[in-house]
Design an enzyme around this catalytic site. Structure first.
Site, short mmCIF file in Angstrom:
data_model
loop_
_atom_site.label_atom_id
_atom_site.label_comp_id
_atom_site.label_asym_id
_atom_site.label_seq_id
_atom_site.Cartn_x
_atom_site.Cartn_y
_atom_site.Cartn_z
N ILE A 109 2.56 5.98 -5.38
CA ILE A 109 1.65 5.21 -4.79
C ILE A 109 2.56 5.52 -3.47
O ILE A 109 3.37 4.95 -3.90
CB ILE A 109 2.32 3.82 -4.89
CG1 ILE A 109 0.84 2.83 -5.05
CG2 ILE A 109 3.44 2.74 -4.72
CD1 ILE A 109 0.78 1.37 -4.82
N SER A 110 1.51 5.93 -2.62
CA SER A 110 1.87 5.72 -0.81
C SER A 110 2.89 4.76 -0.28
O SER A 110 2.24 3.54 -0.49
CB SER A 110 0.55 6.19 -0.09
OG SER A 110 0.02 7.85 -0.91
N GLN A 111 3.44 5.08 0.87
CA GLN A 111 3.22 3.86 1.73
C GLN A 111 2.07 2.90 2.21
O GLN A 111 0.93 3.79 2.92
CB GLN A 111 4.38 4.56 2.61
CG GLN A 111 4.97 3.62 3.54
CD GLN A 111 5.31 4.24 5.07
OE1 GLN A 111 5.91 5.83 4.46
NE2 GLN A 111 5.93 3.66 5.75
#
Ligand code: SAH
Length: 225
Positions: free
Chosen positions: A74-76
């Site tokens: 999951i992206s930052q």
């Protein structure tokens, strides 16, 4: 409440997944240069802990990428916020195509701002989980597709905005073709360790490109699984 009791008694929204944790994240994003209040508001109201495994929930509102299985992440939050800012800065797009659904978090953030999000994921297992989340959260303006995002979503093109959440060396030609005449495309581009968050703006047949930040994404692969 002490931090420890906050963790120990965390039940669906208190403690480390609380509103306070989200507010702290938003304050940090603001310090790190995220300015658009519409984006900061959506980050504040989107329950990121519901997009990751329960065991990782205490870290949901840290500004870090987290594993979601199958070698993906999951992206930052900062990256999600920045990409969202870039997608809406010239006006709110109606139809947005995302390549790389992953957990569904970026799509959920976008769905609060635009009319319809079209999101494509090559890994069936991740897409099934993301669909379940969208259903549970009643996010009804997100359409999903299990396919290789390199070919976009021809049946629904053109899109006012396109976002890639996996990194390639260049933007696949078919995606450029599916961007509307004044559209914007945001993507991490370049080899692992040297990726740049890149914005392309279409002006008819021409594309203007800007490199905006150093980023680190999982690779854009081909085919489906
Ligand atoms: N937007 C996601 C980020 C997920 S990581 C989130 O908010 O959680 C990137 C995702 O891109 C992974 O799930 C990976 O499987 C997917 N991906 C990589 N190459 C792809 C391709 N060619 N087509 C569709 N999805 C792809």
């Amino acid at each position: 409440m002490s931090v420890l009791s906050g963790v120990a008694h965390d039940r669906g929204g208190s403690g480390m997944t609380s509103q306070r944790a989200r507010d702290r994240l938003v304050a940090r994003l603001r310090e790190e240069g995220i300015k658009d209040p519409r984006v900061l508001d959506v980050i504040r109201t989107t329950p990121r802990h519901l997009f990751i495994d329960e065991a990782l929930a205490p870290r949901a509102y840290e500004d870090v990428a987290l594993p979601i299985g199958l070698g993906q992440t999951i992206s930052q939050p900062w990256v999600v916020a920045r990409m969202t800012e870039l997608l809406i800065e010239r006006g709110i797009p109606k139809r947005v195509l995302e390549i790389g659904t992953g957990s569904g978090y970026q799509a959920a953030v976008l769905s609060a701002l635009v009319e319809t999000v079209y999101t494509v994921e090559r890994l069936d297992e991740l897409l099934r989980q993301a669909r379940r989340r969208f259903r549970n959260m009643k996010l009804e303006n997100i359409r999903t597709r299990h396919d290789d995002g390199n070919i976009g979503w021809p049946g629904e093109a053109p899109f006012d905005a396109i976002v890639l959440t996996a990194a390639g060396e260049s933007v696949p030609r078919k995606l450029l073709d599916q961007l509307s005449p004044q559209g914007v495309l945001v993507a991490p581009l370049g080899p692992s360790g040297k990726q740049k968050l890149t914005r392309l703006r279409r002006e008819g047949d021409a594309f203007a490109s800007d490199e905006l930040a150093d980023v680190s994404f999982v690779p854009l692969l081909g085919g489906v699984a």
